[in-house]
Design an enzyme around this catalytic site. Structure first.
Site, PDB file in Angstrom:
ATOM      1  N   ASP A  82       0.785  -1.135  -0.087  1.00  0.00           N
ATOM      2  CA  ASP A  82       0.051   0.014   0.142  1.00  0.00           C
ATOM      3  C   ASP A  82       0.751   1.282   0.131  1.00  0.00           C
ATOM      4  O   ASP A  82       1.807   1.363   0.543  1.00  0.00           O
ATOM      5  CB  ASP A  82      -1.159  -0.043   1.429  1.00  0.00           C
ATOM      6  CG  ASP A  82      -2.258   0.694   1.189  1.00  0.00           C
ATOM      7  OD1 ASP A  82      -2.682   1.030  -0.033  1.00  0.00           O
ATOM      8  OD2 ASP A  82      -2.687   1.373   2.200  1.00  0.00           O
ATOM      9  N   GLY A 182      -6.616   8.073   8.498  1.00  0.00           N
ATOM     10  CA  GLY A 182      -6.848   8.180  10.039  1.00  0.00           C
ATOM     11  C   GLY A 182      -8.161   8.603  10.461  1.00  0.00           C
ATOM     12  O   GLY A 182      -9.005   8.295   9.715  1.00  0.00           O
ATOM     13  N   HIS A 215     -10.127   5.041  -0.459  1.00  0.00           N
ATOM     14  CA  HIS A 215      -9.079   4.933   0.617  1.00  0.00           C
ATOM     15  C   HIS A 215      -9.976   5.668   1.844  1.00  0.00           C
ATOM     16  O   HIS A 215     -10.728   6.374   1.651  1.00  0.00           O
ATOM     17  CB  HIS A 215      -7.854   5.847   0.203  1.00  0.00           C
ATOM     18  CG  HIS A 215      -6.931   5.043  -0.406  1.00  0.00           C
ATOM     19  ND1 HIS A 215      -5.940   4.447  -0.265  1.00  0.00           N
ATOM     20  CD2 HIS A 215      -7.111   4.875  -2.078  1.00  0.00           C
ATOM     21  CE1 HIS A 215      -5.178   3.902  -1.019  1.00  0.00           C
ATOM     22  NE2 HIS A 215      -5.905   4.085  -2.135  1.00  0.00           N
ATOM     23  N   GLY A 216      -9.163   5.529   3.065  1.00  0.00           N
ATOM     24  CA  GLY A 216      -9.558   6.172   4.336  1.00  0.00           C
ATOM     25  C   GLY A 216     -11.262   5.779   4.739  1.00  0.00           C
ATOM     26  O   GLY A 216     -11.994   6.649   5.141  1.00  0.00           O
ATOM     27  N   VAL A 238      -9.044  -0.056   4.618  1.00  0.00           N
ATOM     28  CA  VAL A 238      -9.344  -0.053   5.910  1.00  0.00           C
ATOM     29  C   VAL A 238      -8.006  -0.124   6.857  1.00  0.00           C
ATOM     30  O   VAL A 238      -7.532  -1.289   6.890  1.00  0.00           O
ATOM     31  CB  VAL A 238     -10.489  -0.848   6.753  1.00  0.00           C
ATOM     32  CG1 VAL A 238     -10.621  -0.751   8.032  1.00  0.00           C
ATOM     33  CG2 VAL A 238     -11.853  -0.656   5.744  1.00  0.00           C
ATOM     34  N   THR A 240      -6.332   2.341  10.081  1.00  0.00           N
ATOM     35  CA  THR A 240      -6.659   3.050  11.395  1.00  0.00           C
ATOM     36  C   THR A 240      -7.554   2.124  12.189  1.00  0.00           C
ATOM     37  O   THR A 240      -7.173   1.997  13.485  1.00  0.00           O
ATOM     38  CB  THR A 240      -7.021   4.516  11.335  1.00  0.00           C
ATOM     39  OG1 THR A 240      -6.279   4.797  10.477  1.00  0.00           O
ATOM     40  CG2 THR A 240      -6.813   4.937  12.775  1.00  0.00           C
TER      41      THR A 240
END
Ligand code: 13P
Length: 291
Positions: A82, A182, A215-216, A238, A240
């Site tokens: 990644d 995050g 993303h995120g 995924v 965080t």
């Protein structure tokens, strides 16, 4: 199941309206927990590692663990590198057995991003069935060594998306649409659904050329996740969320068993916490039973 690359897996997801979970792991316990959950839910899955844990654990070790676990899993499993900003390291991991790599050229200008992504894609395609993810625009937040301030984040220009996909030769396309790595700093992050829909229409309208990646994932509301899946998000990243699950479960176990010195029990608690989070994601992504 023989190891597979991500493209075939994700074209299927894009065609049939579900998304495959792509979970960042930092150790073998998490890797095993993700694959175990995919087997229980009969879903394809992507295990991914960012560059720092990849270097720390050694890509050879991660590939060996992945192969051992994926080969006995009766569902397709990919191993993805990644957000790698180093083209040589992308090539290195692909040569060792990563089935998919992301060259992150999002901080480069358009032409340079196309040029280096193309070099990585040509190399990976020459190896056989190794596929490549590229990104256009920048996703804010922190993902390992890639840090983008909110003020610096730039959304993907739909008008250049097809050109990027065609010229760079990517198999999977990650457009920046307002999601962030995050923890979100606001309760309702501004996700540009219209932009995402437009990009999907331009890139994959006729036939699926490069499935779209979101993303995120951490912190997005369930309705936001479902909407992005319905609009064509074929791979949902995924990271965080699983880090929090691992660290919180480890902390809770140790503080409530302060005099016990049995690492295996800490691992079991951490593994269970990861499985619970992966199950929640799989509920949202609609991927159950798709393997
Ligand atoms: P989160 O850490 O926000 O879940 O993002 C994961 C990601 O996009 C990895 O590429």
């Amino acid at each position: 199941m023989p190891v597979v690359s991500a493209k075939k897996m994700l074209v299927d997801a894009a065609t049939h309206g579900y998304s495959v979970g792509a979970f960042n792991v930092t150790n073998i316990i998490q890797m095993e927990a993700v694959i175990e959950t995919a087997v229980a839910r009969r879903t394809p899955v992507i295990v991914q590692t960012s560059v720092t844990p990849t270097k720390f654990l050694h890509p050879e070790v991660l590939v060996a663990a992945y192969r051992a676990l994926a080969q006995k899993a009766p569902v397709p499993v990919c191993l993805h590198l990644d957000h790698c900003t180093d083209a040589d390291y992308c090539r290195h991991c692909a040569s060792l057995g990563y089935t998919n790599v992301m060259f992150d050229g999002s901080k480069l200008d358009f032409e340079e991003n196309v040029r280096v992504t193309r070099e990585v894609a040509d190399f990976c395609h020459g190896l056989g069935d190794v596929t490549v993810e590229g990104e256009l625009g920048t996703v804010s937040g922190v993902e390992d060594q890639v840090r983008v301030a909110e003020t610096e984040a730039e959304l993907c220009d739909p008008a250049r998306s097809l050109e990027f996909v065609q010229r760079s030769g990517v198999d999977l396309f990650a457009p920046a649409i307002g999601t962030a790595h995050g923890v979100y700093t606001t309760e309702n992050p501004k996700i540009d659904f219209d932009r995402f829909e437009k990009i999907q229409r331009i890139v994959n309208g006729q036939t699926v050329k490069a499935p779209l990646i979101v993303h995120g994932g951490t912190g997005l509301k369930p309705e936001v996740v479902r909407r992005l899946v319905a609009l064509g998000g074929a791979k949902f990243n995924v990271s965080t969320d699983l880090k929090y699950a691992l660290i919180d479960a480890t902390y809770d176990y140790i503080t409530s068993h302060r005099n016990e010195y049995n690492p295996g029990k800490i691992d079991i608690a951490a593994r269970q916490a990861v499985i619970e989070r992966v199950n929640c994601w799989m509920d949202l992504l609609g991927c159950e039973g798709k393997a």
